[in-house]
Design an enzyme around this catalytic site. Sequence first.
Site, PDB file in Angstrom:
ATOM      1  N   HIS A   1      43.193  46.879  24.814  1.00 54.66           N
ATOM      2  CA  HIS A   1      43.977  45.686  25.134  1.00 54.66           C
ATOM      3  C   HIS A   1      44.528  44.950  23.916  1.00 54.66           C
ATOM      4  CE1 HIS A   1      44.676  41.436  26.193  1.00 54.66           C
ATOM      5  NE2 HIS A   1      45.069  41.910  27.364  1.00 54.66           N
TER       6      HIS A   1
ATOM      7  N   HIS B   1      40.767  45.470  37.356  1.00 50.89           N
ATOM      8  CA  HIS B   1      41.410  45.067  36.107  1.00 50.89           C
ATOM      9  C   HIS B   1      40.662  45.619  34.901  1.00 50.89           C
ATOM     10  CE1 HIS B   1      42.645  41.773  33.126  1.00 50.89           C
ATOM     11  NE2 HIS B   1      43.735  42.472  33.383  1.00 50.89           N
TER      12      HIS B   1
HETATM   13  O1  G3P Z   1      48.586  43.866  34.295  1.00 53.81           O
HETATM   14  C1  G3P Z   1      47.954  42.671  34.624  1.00 53.81           C
HETATM   15  C2  G3P Z   1      47.239  42.059  33.450  1.00 53.81           C
HETATM   16  O2  G3P Z   1      46.428  43.041  32.868  1.00 53.81           O
HETATM   17  C3  G3P Z   1      48.187  41.494  32.416  1.00 53.81           C
HETATM   18  O3  G3P Z   1      47.548  40.791  31.391  1.00 53.81           O
HETATM   19  O4  G3P Z   1      46.498  40.504  29.178  1.00 53.81           O
HETATM   20  O5  G3P Z   1      45.109  41.238  31.104  1.00 53.81           O
HETATM   21  O6  G3P Z   1      46.746  42.794  30.065  1.00 53.81           O
HETATM   22  P1  G3P Z   1      46.438  41.362  30.406  1.00 53.81           P
HETATM   23 MG    MG Z   2      46.599  44.514  31.322  1.00 53.87          MG
END
Ligand code: G3P
Ligand code: MG
Length: 248
Positions: A53, A11
């Site tokens: 992000h 992630h």
């Molecule tokens: O794509 C999964 C996750 O990244 C979605 O939430 O806020 O971490 O981008 P976020």
């Molecule tokens: Mg994400």
Amino acid sequence: MTIKLPKIIGHRGACGYAPENTLESINTAAEMGVEWVELDVKLTADNVPVIFHDDTLDRTTNGHGPMAQTLYEDLKQLEAGSWFSDGFTGIKIPTLEETIELLIELDLGLNLEIKPCPGREKETAEIALDLLSHYWDAHDRLLISSFEHVSLETALDMATDWNRGLLLPEEWPENWRDLAEYLDVTTININGNTVTREEVEQIIDLDKPVLAYTINDPQTARKLQGWGIDTMFTDVPDVLQDSLLTVH
Ligand code: G3P
Ligand code: MG
């Protein structure tokens, strides 16, 4: 389009161990043996796609204010590592282009999350996909996802045969099945920390892979695996790798 999903997707790279959405975070994920990473893409004021992000610069850089009002020339002066730890002081926000080059060099698969600043849903998808189309050949190791339906609709129009993933927030929209059908998505990506077993079964009934974000705790990972979820996003790939290996 077929897709070869891994069990674990790093992630924002491996953002438990390095500043999220940076080349360092991607390198860290690769060192841990991860096969795919998830990264967020958005546009600067002058339409340069960058891996980032938040809508604002404040949390993860030494800059301030909205990304949508920042020129790339100014963004590249910013420092994006010391908020995480001193050891990362001086590292930069990567462009999508330099990120793709690194992913290809490391032979990693990519889940690119289109994360537009408000009002930029269409052009963020257009610009990111146009760039990707010049570089990316391994389409069974590419997934374009978004919470934004306009971004996914743009992806559907531009690159019909690429794999798309519908990101569902904690509260699912009532018409999620219609959206999944209309946007012709390959996967449904859900919040694995709040989803119920009944909800997971509803997706599995559609015969689509379910991807769960963001799972850092081995117990939750094993529970979701038992419910039929085969792919999880994690900030800590090494922790999940160890726990999922124990399940047979
Ligand atoms: O794509 C999964 C996750 O990244 C979605 O939430 O806020 O971490 O981008 P976020
Ligand atoms: Mg994400």
